[in-house]
Design a protein around this motif. Structure first.
Motif, PDB file in Angstrom:
ATOM      1  N   ASN A   1       0.815  -1.216   0.000  1.00  0.00           N
ATOM      2  CA  ASN A   1       0.000   0.000   0.000  1.00  0.00           C
ATOM      3  C   ASN A   1       0.847   1.264   0.000  1.00  0.00           C
ATOM      4  OD1 ASN A   1      -2.374  -1.364  -0.101  1.00  0.00           O
ATOM      5  ND2 ASN A   1      -2.721  -1.350   2.108  1.00  0.00           N
ATOM      6  N   LYS A   2       1.971   1.234   0.700  1.00  0.00           N
ATOM      7  CA  LYS A   2       2.852   2.406   0.780  1.00  0.00           C
ATOM      8  C   LYS A   2       3.373   2.770  -0.616  1.00  0.00           C
ATOM      9  CE  LYS A   2       5.205   4.980   3.809  1.00  0.00           C
ATOM     10  NZ  LYS A   2       4.547   5.956   4.605  1.00  0.00           N
ATOM     11  N   THR A   3       3.793   1.785  -1.373  1.00  0.00           N
ATOM     12  CA  THR A   3       4.312   2.003  -2.724  1.00  0.00           C
ATOM     13  C   THR A   3       3.207   2.518  -3.641  1.00  0.00           C
ATOM     14  OG1 THR A   3       5.859   0.176  -2.374  1.00  0.00           O
ATOM     15  CG2 THR A   3       5.549   0.926  -4.625  1.00  0.00           C
ATOM     16  N   LYS A   4       2.010   1.953  -3.551  1.00  0.00           N
ATOM     17  CA  LYS A   4       0.879   2.399  -4.361  1.00  0.00           C
ATOM     18  C   LYS A   4       0.536   3.852  -4.059  1.00  0.00           C
ATOM     19  CE  LYS A   4      -1.437  -2.049  -4.896  1.00  0.00           C
ATOM     20  NZ  LYS A   4      -2.633  -2.821  -4.550  1.00  0.00           N
ATOM     21  N   GLU A   5       0.512   4.183  -2.789  1.00  0.00           N
ATOM     22  CA  GLU A   5       0.194   5.567  -2.397  1.00  0.00           C
ATOM     23  C   GLU A   5       1.242   6.535  -2.917  1.00  0.00           C
ATOM     24  OE1 GLU A   5      -0.188   5.441   1.843  1.00  0.00           O
ATOM     25  OE2 GLU A   5      -2.098   4.357   1.769  1.00  0.00           O
ATOM     26  N   THR A   6       2.497   6.132  -2.861  1.00  0.00           N
ATOM     27  CA  THR A   6       3.586   6.973  -3.350  1.00  0.00           C
ATOM     28  C   THR A   6       3.463   7.180  -4.858  1.00  0.00           C
ATOM     29  OG1 THR A   6       5.031   6.154  -1.589  1.00  0.00           O
ATOM     30  CG2 THR A   6       6.085   7.230  -3.459  1.00  0.00           C
ATOM     31  N   LEU A   7       3.206   6.105  -5.584  1.00  0.00           N
ATOM     32  CA  LEU A   7       3.062   6.205  -7.042  1.00  0.00           C
ATOM     33  C   LEU A   7       1.858   7.066  -7.425  1.00  0.00           C
ATOM     34  CD1 LEU A   7       3.922   2.588  -8.237  1.00  0.00           C
ATOM     35  CD2 LEU A   7       5.292   4.669  -8.517  1.00  0.00           C
ATOM     36  N   ILE A   8       0.768   6.903  -6.712  1.00  0.00           N
ATOM     37  CA  ILE A   8      -0.421   7.720  -6.991  1.00  0.00           C
ATOM     38  C   ILE A   8      -0.133   9.191  -6.699  1.00  0.00           C
ATOM     39  CG2 ILE A   8      -2.771   8.225  -6.212  1.00  0.00           C
ATOM     40  CD1 ILE A   8      -3.173   5.185  -5.879  1.00  0.00           C
ATOM     41  N   GLY A   9       0.554   9.456  -5.607  1.00  0.00           N
ATOM     42  CA  GLY A   9       0.912  10.834  -5.249  1.00  0.00           C
ATOM     43  C   GLY A   9       1.823  11.474  -6.281  1.00  0.00           C
ATOM     44  N   VAL A  10       2.842  10.722  -6.719  1.00  0.00           N
ATOM     45  CA  VAL A  10       3.773  11.237  -7.733  1.00  0.00           C
ATOM     46  C   VAL A  10       3.040  11.448  -9.053  1.00  0.00           C
ATOM     47  CG1 VAL A  10       5.802  10.649  -9.122  1.00  0.00           C
ATOM     48  CG2 VAL A  10       5.834  10.282  -6.652  1.00  0.00           C
ATOM     49  N   GLY A  11       2.204  10.515  -9.440  1.00  0.00           N
ATOM     50  CA  GLY A  11       1.436  10.650 -10.691  1.00  0.00           C
ATOM     51  C   GLY A  11       0.507  11.852 -10.652  1.00  0.00           C
TER      52      GLY A  11
ATOM     53  N   VAL B   1       2.597  15.039 -10.969  1.00  0.00           N
ATOM     54  CA  VAL B   1       3.033  15.234 -12.349  1.00  0.00           C
ATOM     55  C   VAL B   1       1.876  15.747 -13.209  1.00  0.00           C
ATOM     56  CG1 VAL B   1       3.827  14.027 -14.439  1.00  0.00           C
ATOM     57  CG2 VAL B   1       4.941  13.598 -12.240  1.00  0.00           C
ATOM     58  N   ALA B   2       0.708  15.159 -13.049  1.00  0.00           N
ATOM     59  CA  ALA B   2      -0.465  15.576 -13.841  1.00  0.00           C
ATOM     60  C   ALA B   2      -0.849  17.013 -13.526  1.00  0.00           C
ATOM     61  CB  ALA B   2      -1.637  14.639 -13.565  1.00  0.00           C
ATOM     62  N   VAL B   3      -0.853  17.394 -12.256  1.00  0.00           N
ATOM     63  CA  VAL B   3      -1.206  18.761 -11.868  1.00  0.00           C
ATOM     64  C   VAL B   3      -0.161  19.743 -12.387  1.00  0.00           C
ATOM     65  CG1 VAL B   3      -1.452  20.311  -9.884  1.00  0.00           C
ATOM     66  CG2 VAL B   3      -2.596  18.092  -9.879  1.00  0.00           C
ATOM     67  N   SER B   4       1.097  19.374 -12.296  1.00  0.00           N
ATOM     68  CA  SER B   4       2.170  20.247 -12.802  1.00  0.00           C
ATOM     69  C   SER B   4       2.052  20.451 -14.311  1.00  0.00           C
ATOM     70  CB  SER B   4       3.534  19.653 -12.476  1.00  0.00           C
ATOM     71  OG  SER B   4       3.715  19.563 -11.091  1.00  0.00           O
TER      72      SER B   4
END
Length: 117
Positions: free
Chosen positions: A3-13, A16-19
């Motif tokens: 779950n930690k890795t999934k949350e990190t990937l979702i946060g980074v994605g 990136v999308a907002v930027s």
């Protein structure tokens, strides 16, 4: 994947999308490109409406640069805006002419009256 890795990937994605969206919205180049596209559309609409969709005029609009389109639209707006002023000036001229004619006719009657007695 935990779950930690999934949350990190979702946060980074998401970041990136907002930027990317912010860059596209606020980039001068992107804004200028959008304005140029809108101006070209306005010019084509003008040709369709005022020039009855003349194919040669439409081809010319397609060949114009973005700066030329902007200048064309500015000229159209200046000329189009003067229609109302010309109509107003024409009406004032008509009124002034009618007033002058009435004054002249009154003076003519006055002179006729003086000489007829």
């Amino acid at each position: 994947m935990n779950n930690k890795t999934k949350e990190t990937l979702i946060g980074v994605g998401t970041a990136v999308a907002v930027s990317a969206a912010a860059y596209l919205l606020f980039s001068d180049k992107t804004q200028n490109k959008g304005k140029a596209m809108m101006n070209r559309h306005k010019a084509k609409t003008f040709v369709k409406d005022k020039l009855k969709g003349n194919k040669k005029a439409m081809a010319v609009v397609d060949q114009l640069s973005d700066d030329e389109i902007t200048r064309l639209l500015a000229t159209v707006e200046r000329v189009g805006g003067s229609d109302g002023k010309l109509t107003e000036l024409k009406d004032k001229l008509k009124d002034a002419t009618a007033d002058a004619k009435e004054t002249l006719m009154d003076k003519t009657e006055t002179v006729k009256d003086k000489f007829s007695h």
